[in-house]
Design an enzyme around this catalytic site. Structure first.
Site, PDB file in Angstrom:
ATOM      1  CE1 TYR A  13      -3.294   2.786   0.614  1.00  0.00           C
ATOM      2  CE2 TYR A  13      -2.872   2.751   3.019  1.00  0.00           C
ATOM      3  CZ  TYR A  13      -3.478   3.331   1.966  1.00  0.00           C
ATOM      4  OH  TYR A  13      -4.204   4.471   2.123  1.00  0.00           O
ATOM      5  CG  ASP A  33       6.408  -6.972  -2.196  1.00  0.00           C
ATOM      6  OD1 ASP A  33       5.843  -5.702  -2.005  1.00  0.00           O
ATOM      7  OD2 ASP A  33       5.630  -8.065  -1.862  1.00  0.00           O
ATOM      8  CB  THR A  37       0.524  -8.401   2.029  1.00  0.00           C
ATOM      9  OG1 THR A  37       1.782  -7.664   2.375  1.00  0.00           O
ATOM     10  CG2 THR A  37       0.351  -9.318   3.393  1.00  0.00           C
ATOM     11  CB  ALA A  77       7.013  -4.925   7.815  1.00  0.00           C
ATOM     12  CE1 TYR A 143       3.609  -3.379  12.129  1.00  0.00           C
ATOM     13  CE2 TYR A 143       2.241  -1.862  13.449  1.00  0.00           C
ATOM     14  CZ  TYR A 143       3.136  -2.222  12.323  1.00  0.00           C
ATOM     15  OH  TYR A 143       3.261  -1.100  11.444  1.00  0.00           O
ATOM     16  CE  LYS A 147       7.272  -2.027  10.620  1.00  0.00           C
ATOM     17  NZ  LYS A 147       7.501  -1.675   9.395  1.00  0.00           N
ATOM     18  CG  HIS A 191      -6.292  -0.684   7.839  1.00  0.00           C
ATOM     19  ND1 HIS A 191      -5.690  -1.499   6.818  1.00  0.00           N
ATOM     20  CD2 HIS A 191      -5.324  -0.252   8.689  1.00  0.00           C
ATOM     21  CE1 HIS A 191      -4.457  -1.797   7.450  1.00  0.00           C
ATOM     22  NE2 HIS A 191      -4.425  -1.106   8.647  1.00  0.00           N
ATOM     23  NE  ARG A 282      -8.751  -3.136  16.331  1.00  0.00           N
ATOM     24  CZ  ARG A 282      -8.728  -2.357  15.075  1.00  0.00           C
ATOM     25  NH1 ARG A 282      -8.970  -3.165  14.094  1.00  0.00           N
ATOM     26  NH2 ARG A 282      -8.122  -1.336  15.186  1.00  0.00           N
TER      27      ARG A 282
HETATM   28  N1  UFG Z   1     -12.377   0.518  13.713  1.00  0.00           N
HETATM   29  C1  UFG Z   1     -13.750   0.011  13.927  1.00  0.00           C
HETATM   30  N2  UFG Z   1     -14.314  -0.945  13.270  1.00  0.00           N
HETATM   31  C2  UFG Z   1     -13.472  -1.784  12.257  1.00  0.00           C
HETATM   32  C3  UFG Z   1     -12.168  -1.279  12.086  1.00  0.00           C
HETATM   33  C4  UFG Z   1     -11.724  -0.419  12.689  1.00  0.00           C
HETATM   34  O1  UFG Z   1     -14.534   0.422  14.686  1.00  0.00           O
HETATM   35  O2  UFG Z   1     -14.012  -2.609  11.579  1.00  0.00           O
HETATM   36  C5  UFG Z   1     -11.775   1.490  14.484  1.00  0.00           C
HETATM   37  C6  UFG Z   1     -10.536   1.109  15.335  1.00  0.00           C
HETATM   38  O3  UFG Z   1     -11.090   0.363  16.803  1.00  0.00           O
HETATM   39  C7  UFG Z   1      -9.819   2.229  15.725  1.00  0.00           C
HETATM   40  C8  UFG Z   1      -9.843   2.645  14.244  1.00  0.00           C
HETATM   41  O4  UFG Z   1     -11.144   2.223  13.565  1.00  0.00           O
HETATM   42  O5  UFG Z   1     -10.274   3.262  16.550  1.00  0.00           O
HETATM   43  C9  UFG Z   1      -8.909   2.693  13.200  1.00  0.00           C
HETATM   44  O6  UFG Z   1      -8.814   1.434  12.782  1.00  0.00           O
HETATM   45  P1  UFG Z   1      -7.571   1.036  11.816  1.00  0.00           P
HETATM   46  O7  UFG Z   1      -7.537  -0.435  12.080  1.00  0.00           O
HETATM   47  O8  UFG Z   1      -8.162   1.361  10.767  1.00  0.00           O
HETATM   48  O9  UFG Z   1      -6.309   1.312  12.202  1.00  0.00           O
HETATM   49  P2  UFG Z   1      -5.518   1.504  13.553  1.00  0.00           P
HETATM   50  O10 UFG Z   1      -5.565   2.785  14.265  1.00  0.00           O
HETATM   51  O11 UFG Z   1      -5.923   0.336  14.430  1.00  0.00           O
HETATM   52  O12 UFG Z   1      -3.680   0.931  13.270  1.00  0.00           O
HETATM   53  C10 UFG Z   1      -3.349   1.695  12.107  1.00  0.00           C
HETATM   54  C11 UFG Z   1      -2.406   0.803  11.473  1.00  0.00           C
HETATM   55  C12 UFG Z   1      -1.141   0.192  12.449  1.00  0.00           C
HETATM   56  C13 UFG Z   1      -0.632   1.428  13.155  1.00  0.00           C
HETATM   57  C14 UFG Z   1      -1.623   2.515  13.663  1.00  0.00           C
HETATM   58  C15 UFG Z   1      -0.718   3.536  14.181  1.00  0.00           C
HETATM   59  O13 UFG Z   1      -2.978  -0.353  10.981  1.00  0.00           O
HETATM   60  O14 UFG Z   1      -0.395  -0.534  11.782  1.00  0.00           O
HETATM   61  O15 UFG Z   1      -2.505   2.883  12.832  1.00  0.00           O
HETATM   62  O16 UFG Z   1      -1.975   4.597  14.737  1.00  0.00           O
HETATM   63  F1  UFG Z   1       0.253   0.851  14.072  1.00  0.00           F
END
Ligand code: UFG
Length: 330
Positions: A13, A33, A37, A77, A143, A147, A191, A282
């Site tokens: 991405y 690569d 993924t 990664a 994770y 890093k 995401h 979560r």
């Molecule tokens: N969320 C939901 N429902 C979903 C998916 C996500 O409510 O189905 C919420 C999560 O709980 C979170 C927010 O949306 O509050 C964003 O979640 P993402 O999974 O999109 O992203 P994260 O914040 O969990 O993580 C991302 C990257 C990580 C990185 C992090 C740093 O995936 O690798 O940002 O901020 F470490």
């Protein structure tokens, strides 16, 4: 004349958007690569794809020997926080172990500069907001820890061998190339923005909002969404100053948006509702993650082009709408 760069994870991405930015300014690049993924279709014509796993030290050595390289951009990664809680050692091997091999090969083959894709996940539960580079590091997951291990390896590689590096800690990478050539295609997708768009388009069940009892104004988590093309330009800006010293930067937009605000944005952009349900938290999600990015702004003059959440979401919407099957559709 432009430079010549190796981009590990360049079919993924953020890596694919960096490749596009490099080519736009006349640089040549090779993508390394294993396509576990990443996507072959994300590598444009004219860019060599070396289908190599970073664990294959002999293959990595061979490609670094095929220099000279003006620099290495290292994205490859594993990147799922939840998976890393189930398989910590797998994450340490893939992210820290394989990076050690890559850095070693860079040193032996006289690569002078490396830009590393790091993460805000190494801050864990932040002590204060917005999060600055020197704030407490306390990764809440293998994770994030993996890093951070690589950041420490790079600090030693600089001190002992003079390898200059930029460690770039992304907050929430979002959006898609505005020209529509590239986008976000994770399998499985975890995401928020792509899941919300697919829910709005009726391609997935309603989105589960993870947690509505956080200490935030609307009870949902707040994140700092930064456009993936802005991340790419930050890589170029950081690389260009490595003649002076190694650097560590937080990369965010300095604006926080709650999950409900993201769903409202998707609804505005798409002109339809985002079906959703309210679900428990979560595990491992901090309430708020917002970057202070004054350091890179001051040092490199980097300013994100996309500052409004709706503009970021609009590029993601355009990509998902045009590519219902992601890169499989061509
Ligand atoms: N969320 C939901 N429902 C979903 C998916 C996500 O409510 O189905 C919420 C999560 O709980 C979170 C927010 O949306 O509050 C964003 O979640 P993402 O999974 O999109 O992203 P994260 O914040 O969990 O993580 C991302 C990257 C990580 C990185 C992090 C740093 O995936 O690798 O940002 O901020 F470490």
């Amino acid at each position: 004349m432009g430079g010549r760069f190796l981009v590990t994870g360049g079919a993924g991405y953020v890596g694919s958007h960096l490749v596009r930015a490099l080519r736009a300014r006349g640089d040549r690049c090779t993508v390394l690569d294993n396509l576990s993924t990443g996507h072959r279709a994300a590598v444009p014509d004219g860019v060599a794809l070396a289908e190599i796993d970073l664990a294959d030290r002999a293959a990595v050595d061979k490609i670094l020997a095929d220099g000279p390289w003006d620099g290495v951009f290292h994205f490859a990664a594993l990147s799922l926080v939840g998976d890393s809680m189930r398989d910590p050692m797998g994450y340490f091997a893939a992210n820290a172990g394989n990076s050690a091999g890559l850095i070693d090969a860079c040193i032996r083959h006289d690569v002078k500069k490396l830009v590393f894709s790091s993460t805000a996940a190494l801050f864990g539960l932040p002590e204060r907001l917005p999060i600055a580079e020197d704030d407490r590091i306390d990764p809440g997951s293998p994770y994030g820890e993996s890093k951070f291990m690589v950041e420490r390896m790079l600090a030693w590689a600089d001190r002992v061998h003079g390898l200059r590096y930029a460690a770039l800690r992304y907050f929430n990478a979002a959006g898609a190339d505005p020209d529509g050539a590239l986008g976000e295609d994770h399998r499985p997708e975890t995401h928020l923005i792509p899941l919300a768009i697919d829910a709005a388009l009726g391609r997935r069940p309603p989105l589960a909002v993870f947690g509505t009892d956080y200490p935030t104004p609307d009870g949902t988590c707040i994140r700092d969404y930064v456009h993936v093309s802005d991340l790419a330009t930050a890589h170029l800006a950081a690389f260009d100053q490595l003649d002076r010293a190694s650097v560590t930067y937080n990369l965010g937009s300095e604006a926080g948006h709650s999950v409900h605000e993201v769903l409202a944005s998707v609804a505005r952009v798409g002109g339809c509702k985002v079906p959703h349900t309210l679900a428990p938290r979560r595990p491992g999600d901090p309430a708020v993650l917002v970057a202070a990015s004054a350091r890179i702004r001051a040092a490199c003059g980097w300013t994100p082009r996309f500052t409004a959440l709706d503009d970021i979401v609009a590029t993601a919407w355009a990509w998902r709408n045009a590519h219902p099957s992601g890169y499989d559709g061509g």
